[in-house]
Write a protein that holds these residues in place. Structure first.
Motif, PDB file in Angstrom:
ATOM      1  N   ASN A  10      21.077 -17.776  -6.880  1.00  0.00           N
ATOM      2  CA  ASN A  10      21.180 -16.855  -5.763  1.00  0.00           C
ATOM      3  C   ASN A  10      20.123 -17.222  -4.733  1.00  0.00           C
ATOM      4  N   SER A  41      25.824 -16.916  -7.787  1.00  0.00           N
ATOM      5  CA  SER A  41      25.400 -16.043  -8.880  1.00  0.00           C
ATOM      6  C   SER A  41      26.563 -15.641  -9.786  1.00  0.00           C
ATOM      7  N   THR A  89      20.067 -13.675 -13.665  1.00  0.00           N
ATOM      8  CA  THR A  89      20.491 -13.075 -12.406  1.00  0.00           C
ATOM      9  C   THR A  89      21.998 -13.215 -12.237  1.00  0.00           C
ATOM     10  N   HIS A  90      22.685 -13.702 -13.260  1.00  0.00           N
ATOM     11  CA  HIS A  90      24.109 -13.987 -13.130  1.00  0.00           C
ATOM     12  C   HIS A  90      24.950 -12.908 -13.793  1.00  0.00           C
TER      13      HIS A  90
END
Length: 151
Positions: A10, A41, A89-90
């Motif tokens: 991201n 992401s 963060t995915h």
């Protein structure tokens, strides 16, 4: 295309933008024989496309917490990802994504870049920018692990 590069991350979250930066670099000036996909992401969006391609090699690049110095780069065994990386963060755990793609790619390589700062609206650090440049330069003529150490 025998090689697919899946860039993950991201760009609005500091060093987590290493993958998207690599995709931008490749779009501006391609290196080697790679079809480059910017998975952002939500890299799971690219699963169907990768499956259709049946690449000989799938290289996934992402900022990855490995307990190393910022900017360090390592090849990570996909089987170790579930145990090592609890925070992501995915949208989908990367080990699940990799498991889905192992059937369709001859070889899956996960390349992690150690981040320093991952947070909304932080700039990417110079060490991670330099590491991304290193990965970019090694794409041309990639063999084996691309010259990177294994974790």
């Amino acid at each position: 295309m025998s090689n697919v590069l899946l860039c993950v991350g991201n760009s609005m979250m500091g060093d987590d933008g290493a993958g998207p930066l690599l995709a931008e670099m490749c779009a501006a000036a391609p290196k080697g024989d790679w079809l480059v996909l910017d998975g952002g992401s939500a890299p799971e969006r690219e699963v169907a496309a990768i499956r259709e391609m049946h690449p000989q090699r799938l290289l996934i690049v992402d900022a990855t917490e490995m307990g190393l110095e910022p900017g360090d780069i390592r090849i990570v065994d996909p089987d170790d990802i579930a145990e090592m990386f609890l925070m992501t963060t995915h949208n989908m755990p990367l080990n699940y994504l990799i498991d889905q793609l192992k059937e369709d790619a001859g070889e899956v390589i996960f390349l992690g870049i150690q981040p320093d700062i991952v947070g909304f609206y932080y700039p990417m650090t110079e060490k991670v920018k330099a590491a991304t440049e290193t990965v970019y330069q090694r794409l041309e003529g990639w063999m084996g692990d691309g010259g990177f150490e294994r974790l």
